[in-house]
Design an enzyme around this catalytic site. Sequence first.
Site, PDB file in Angstrom:
ATOM      1  N   LYS A 193      34.349  44.350  45.319  1.00  9.98           N
ATOM      2  CA  LYS A 193      35.314  45.391  44.890  1.00  9.98           C
ATOM      3  C   LYS A 193      35.125  46.778  45.390  1.00  9.98           C
ATOM      4  CE  LYS A 193      37.879  42.470  42.478  1.00  9.98           C
ATOM      5  NZ  LYS A 193      38.949  41.917  43.012  1.00  9.98           N
ATOM      6  N   TYR A 234      29.935  40.868  42.335  1.00  5.99           N
ATOM      7  CA  TYR A 234      31.500  41.106  42.012  1.00  5.99           C
ATOM      8  C   TYR A 234      31.716  42.853  42.330  1.00  5.99           C
ATOM      9  CZ  TYR A 234      35.942  41.833  39.358  1.00  5.99           C
ATOM     10  OH  TYR A 234      37.345  42.237  39.020  1.00  5.99           O
ATOM     11  N   THR A 253      43.075  36.946  31.433  1.00  9.80           N
ATOM     12  CA  THR A 253      43.698  36.032  32.514  1.00  9.80           C
ATOM     13  C   THR A 253      42.539  34.841  32.540  1.00  9.80           C
ATOM     14  OG1 THR A 253      42.132  37.200  34.024  1.00  9.80           O
ATOM     15  CG2 THR A 253      44.196  38.072  34.035  1.00  9.80           C
TER      16      THR A 253
END
Length: 269
Positions: free
Chosen positions: A167, A163, A199
């Site tokens: 980014k 991840y 989220t």
Amino acid sequence: MTEERTILVTGATDGVGRRVVERLAAPGVHLLVHGRSTGRGKAVTGHVERAGGSATFLEADFDSLAEVRALAERVRAEHPHLDVLVCNAGISEPDGPRKVTKDGHERHLGINYLAHFLLTHLLLPRLGARRPSRVVNVVSAAQDALDFDDLMLEHGYNGYRAYGRSKVAQAMLTLDLAEEHAGAGITAHCLHPGTHLDTTMVRKAGISPAGSADSGAEAVVALTTPDDTTGGYFNVRRPSRAHPQVYDREARRTLRTVSLRLAGLDHSA
């Protein structure tokens, strides 16, 4: 008569992306709402229309570069100019096993970065076409250096690292866009919208939310008005510094070369 602003937001049917669309909805604004669910898409476009704006739902799964291409082709066919491109869609699967996209790319890099790399390059003819345009890349403070000898993390896979690398790649794309199009009507910024916002992605990762999706959306919206500033990284709404590799021109050049090949853009757009 003022021409309608056209804004594309990826990952716009849930979380921060949906809140961004809801805040941008207004008379004189046409929102291109990207997502994977037709039902959620209709709910978002309905909200936009009730707020006095107009909207089109664009269905595409960023797990497939063919679907990204189809989305870009539709936008180019229907819209001569794009005022803002908000690249927000993404995944985070920190504890899961290594997975690949339909194109065989590690999923975090493929969905979070490579899909947006392809989409942005295909839409460049529509950005800055009639007036200044802005690209906003939603990244993260969780950043990890890319290893070009193992870009797809085939060895020693770790979801958090995957991840973070995706980014960093997005932030590197932002600086490339800013430098390549300086003075040409296209500006670009990226931001960390907030840590562990409330989220679906965060909750599915088993993380307790520490902030609201609304606060993240406000930070994104604050960057959507094109101006003379470009190439910035923001920690929420405060100018900050990304991972050191982001500012390494040679690393960015290497990433761009590899990305053009992986996205099928090395010979044609």
